[in-house]
Design a protein around this motif. Structure first.
Motif, PDB file in Angstrom:
ATOM      1  N   MET A   1       0.750  -1.141   0.133  1.00 24.72           N
ATOM      2  CA  MET A   1      -0.162  -0.001   0.019  1.00 24.72           C
ATOM      3  C   MET A   1       0.931   1.242   0.007  1.00 24.72           C
ATOM      4  O   MET A   1       1.858   1.237   0.689  1.00 24.72           O
ATOM      5  N   LYS A   2       0.394   2.366  -0.822  1.00 20.20           N
ATOM      6  CA  LYS A   2       1.225   3.379  -1.100  1.00 20.20           C
ATOM      7  C   LYS A   2       0.741   4.550  -0.032  1.00 20.20           C
ATOM      8  O   LYS A   2      -0.524   4.574   0.231  1.00 20.20           O
ATOM      9  N   THR A   3       1.767   5.341   0.780  1.00 16.53           N
ATOM     10  CA  THR A   3       1.392   6.392   1.467  1.00 16.53           C
ATOM     11  C   THR A   3       1.708   7.563   0.804  1.00 16.53           C
ATOM     12  O   THR A   3       2.772   7.462   0.109  1.00 16.53           O
ATOM     13  N   THR A   4       1.047   8.798   0.975  1.00 19.69           N
ATOM     14  CA  THR A   4       1.284   9.933   0.528  1.00 19.69           C
ATOM     15  C   THR A   4       2.124  10.964   1.650  1.00 19.69           C
ATOM     16  O   THR A   4       1.387  10.985   2.590  1.00 19.69           O
ATOM     17  N   TYR A   5       3.216  11.244   1.092  1.00 19.56           N
ATOM     18  CA  TYR A   5       4.156  12.230   2.184  1.00 19.56           C
ATOM     19  C   TYR A   5       4.367  13.406   1.745  1.00 19.56           C
ATOM     20  O   TYR A   5       4.287  13.840   0.426  1.00 19.56           O
ATOM     21  N   ALA A   6       4.710  14.513   2.593  1.00 24.39           N
ATOM     22  CA  ALA A   6       5.253  15.819   1.992  1.00 24.39           C
ATOM     23  C   ALA A   6       6.832  15.569   2.630  1.00 24.39           C
ATOM     24  O   ALA A   6       7.086  15.305   3.668  1.00 24.39           O
ATOM     25  N   ALA A   7       7.660  16.053   2.003  1.00 20.58           N
ATOM     26  CA  ALA A   7       9.265  16.203   2.287  1.00 20.58           C
ATOM     27  C   ALA A   7       9.190  17.842   2.684  1.00 20.58           C
ATOM     28  O   ALA A   7       9.074  18.640   1.898  1.00 20.58           O
ATOM     29  N   LEU A   8       9.649  18.092   3.828  1.00 18.10           N
ATOM     30  CA  LEU A   8       9.927  19.278   4.086  1.00 18.10           C
ATOM     31  C   LEU A   8      11.359  19.715   4.275  1.00 18.10           C
ATOM     32  O   LEU A   8      11.914  19.153   5.220  1.00 18.10           O
ATOM     33  N   LEU A   9      11.999  20.455   3.551  1.00 15.17           N
ATOM     34  CA  LEU A   9      13.466  20.595   3.478  1.00 15.17           C
ATOM     35  C   LEU A   9      13.599  22.008   4.021  1.00 15.17           C
ATOM     36  O   LEU A   9      13.074  23.092   4.013  1.00 15.17           O
ATOM     37  N   ARG A  10      14.967  21.960   4.868  1.00 15.28           N
ATOM     38  CA  ARG A  10      15.149  23.428   5.719  1.00 15.28           C
ATOM     39  C   ARG A  10      16.072  24.058   5.120  1.00 15.28           C
ATOM     40  O   ARG A  10      17.049  23.586   4.735  1.00 15.28           O
ATOM     41  N   GLY A  11      15.805  25.093   4.866  1.00 12.71           N
ATOM     42  CA  GLY A  11      16.748  26.219   4.606  1.00 12.71           C
ATOM     43  C   GLY A  11      17.381  26.165   3.252  1.00 12.71           C
ATOM     44  O   GLY A  11      18.688  26.580   2.991  1.00 12.71           O
ATOM     45  N   ILE A  12      16.832  25.606   2.255  1.00 12.72           N
ATOM     46  CA  ILE A  12      17.108  25.803   0.973  1.00 12.72           C
ATOM     47  C   ILE A  12      16.584  26.896   0.100  1.00 12.72           C
ATOM     48  O   ILE A  12      15.564  27.405   0.463  1.00 12.72           O
ATOM     49  N   ASN A  13      17.272  27.138  -1.060  1.00 14.78           N
ATOM     50  CA  ASN A  13      16.974  28.443  -1.776  1.00 14.78           C
ATOM     51  C   ASN A  13      16.731  29.746  -1.057  1.00 14.78           C
ATOM     52  O   ASN A  13      15.883  30.548  -1.525  1.00 14.78           O
ATOM     53  N   VAL A  14      17.676  29.940  -0.122  1.00 19.84           N
ATOM     54  CA  VAL A  14      17.246  31.212   0.711  1.00 19.84           C
ATOM     55  C   VAL A  14      18.662  32.028   0.426  1.00 19.84           C
ATOM     56  O   VAL A  14      19.729  31.395   0.793  1.00 19.84           O
ATOM     57  N   SER A  43      10.762  26.422  -1.965  1.00 16.96           N
ATOM     58  CA  SER A  43      11.186  26.466  -0.799  1.00 16.96           C
ATOM     59  C   SER A  43      11.558  25.203  -0.046  1.00 16.96           C
ATOM     60  O   SER A  43      11.517  25.201   1.302  1.00 16.96           O
ATOM     61  N   GLY A  44      11.559  24.259  -0.916  1.00 15.75           N
ATOM     62  CA  GLY A  44      11.693  22.989  -0.301  1.00 15.75           C
ATOM     63  C   GLY A  44      10.617  21.962   0.137  1.00 15.75           C
ATOM     64  O   GLY A  44      10.537  21.247   1.271  1.00 15.75           O
ATOM     65  N   ASN A  45       9.660  21.983  -0.712  1.00 15.06           N
ATOM     66  CA  ASN A  45       8.327  21.204  -0.254  1.00 15.06           C
ATOM     67  C   ASN A  45       8.068  20.196  -1.439  1.00 15.06           C
ATOM     68  O   ASN A  45       7.986  20.700  -2.782  1.00 15.06           O
ATOM     69  N   ALA A  46       7.949  18.900  -1.301  1.00  9.57           N
ATOM     70  CA  ALA A  46       7.615  18.126  -2.247  1.00  9.57           C
ATOM     71  C   ALA A  46       6.656  17.059  -1.674  1.00  9.57           C
ATOM     72  O   ALA A  46       6.781  16.618  -0.609  1.00  9.57           O
ATOM     73  N   VAL A  47       5.943  16.442  -2.646  1.00  9.34           N
ATOM     74  CA  VAL A  47       4.931  15.468  -2.248  1.00  9.34           C
ATOM     75  C   VAL A  47       5.215  14.431  -3.218  1.00  9.34           C
ATOM     76  O   VAL A  47       5.384  14.353  -4.205  1.00  9.34           O
ATOM     77  N   PHE A  48       5.025  13.095  -2.490  1.00  7.96           N
ATOM     78  CA  PHE A  48       5.317  11.996  -3.263  1.00  7.96           C
ATOM     79  C   PHE A  48       4.616  10.643  -2.765  1.00  7.96           C
ATOM     80  O   PHE A  48       4.237  10.902  -1.503  1.00  7.96           O
TER      81      PHE A  48
END
Length: 182
Positions: A1-14, A43-48
């Motif tokens: 079963m697949k779960t949907t996640y958000a990746a939250l990256l800190r301090g990129i592209n700033v 700003s470092g937000n990805a969904v997968f």
């Protein structure tokens, strides 16, 4: 079963530091075997989606891939859609009557207890205020985060030593919850 996640990256592209183009981030996540990869803002937000149920392992894997590809370290948090929706639902402030820039959520890598902020007197910063939630801190800053004296105090490293923390404004918080709904 697949779960949907958000990746939250800190301090990129700033400020021109730690540049991670969103197309490259999507490619990295796809290369790690994740599906339905999308990014939100620069700003470092990805969904997968992933078959893994281990958020910490997913975050570590992404952090390593970023380091290997770009040559610098980026702190990453990964949270599933159920958690992100719960954060929205548990908001202790009247979010519907506020502008997105007035309300922020800082996500933590682990639960943070009130003792970490015992030295902060919220009354000294009124009308600004903060409340702790599940691995999160809600910050009400009526003039925005850039002018927030309380936000500045809460962001000092001492209270959060050893904990990964990354903040998002309410517009991004709600959008990520929406994008990760199953």
């Amino acid at each position: 079963m697949k779960t949907t996640y958000a990746a939250l990256l800190r301090g990129i592209n700033v400020g021109g530091h730690k540049k991670v183009p969103m197309a490259d981030l999507r490619t990295l996540l796809t290369g790690l075997g994740h599906g339905d990869v999308r990014t939100h803002l620069q700003s470092g937000n990805a969904v997968f989606t992933s078959t893994s149920d281990d958020e910490e392992a997913l975050a570590a894997e992404l952090g390593k891939a970023i380091h290997d590809h770009f040559g610098f370290t980026v702190d990453c948090l990964v949270r599933d859609g159920v958690y992100l929706s719960a954060i929205v639902d548990a908001c202790p402030f009247p979010a519907a009557s506020l502008e997105g820039k007035q309300l922020h959520v800082t996500y933590f890598s682990e639960q943070v207890g009130p003792e970490r902020f015992a030295s902060v007197d919220p009354a000294a910063y009124a009308p600004e205020d903060f409340k702790l939630g599940d691995r999160a801190l809600y910050l009400y800053a009526p003039d925005g985060l850039g002018r927030s004296k309380l936000g500045e105090v809460l962001a000092r490293p001492a209270p959060l030593k050893g904990i990964v923390a990354t903040s998002r404004n309410w517009n991004t918080v709600t959008k990520l919850a929406e994008l990760t709904r199953a």
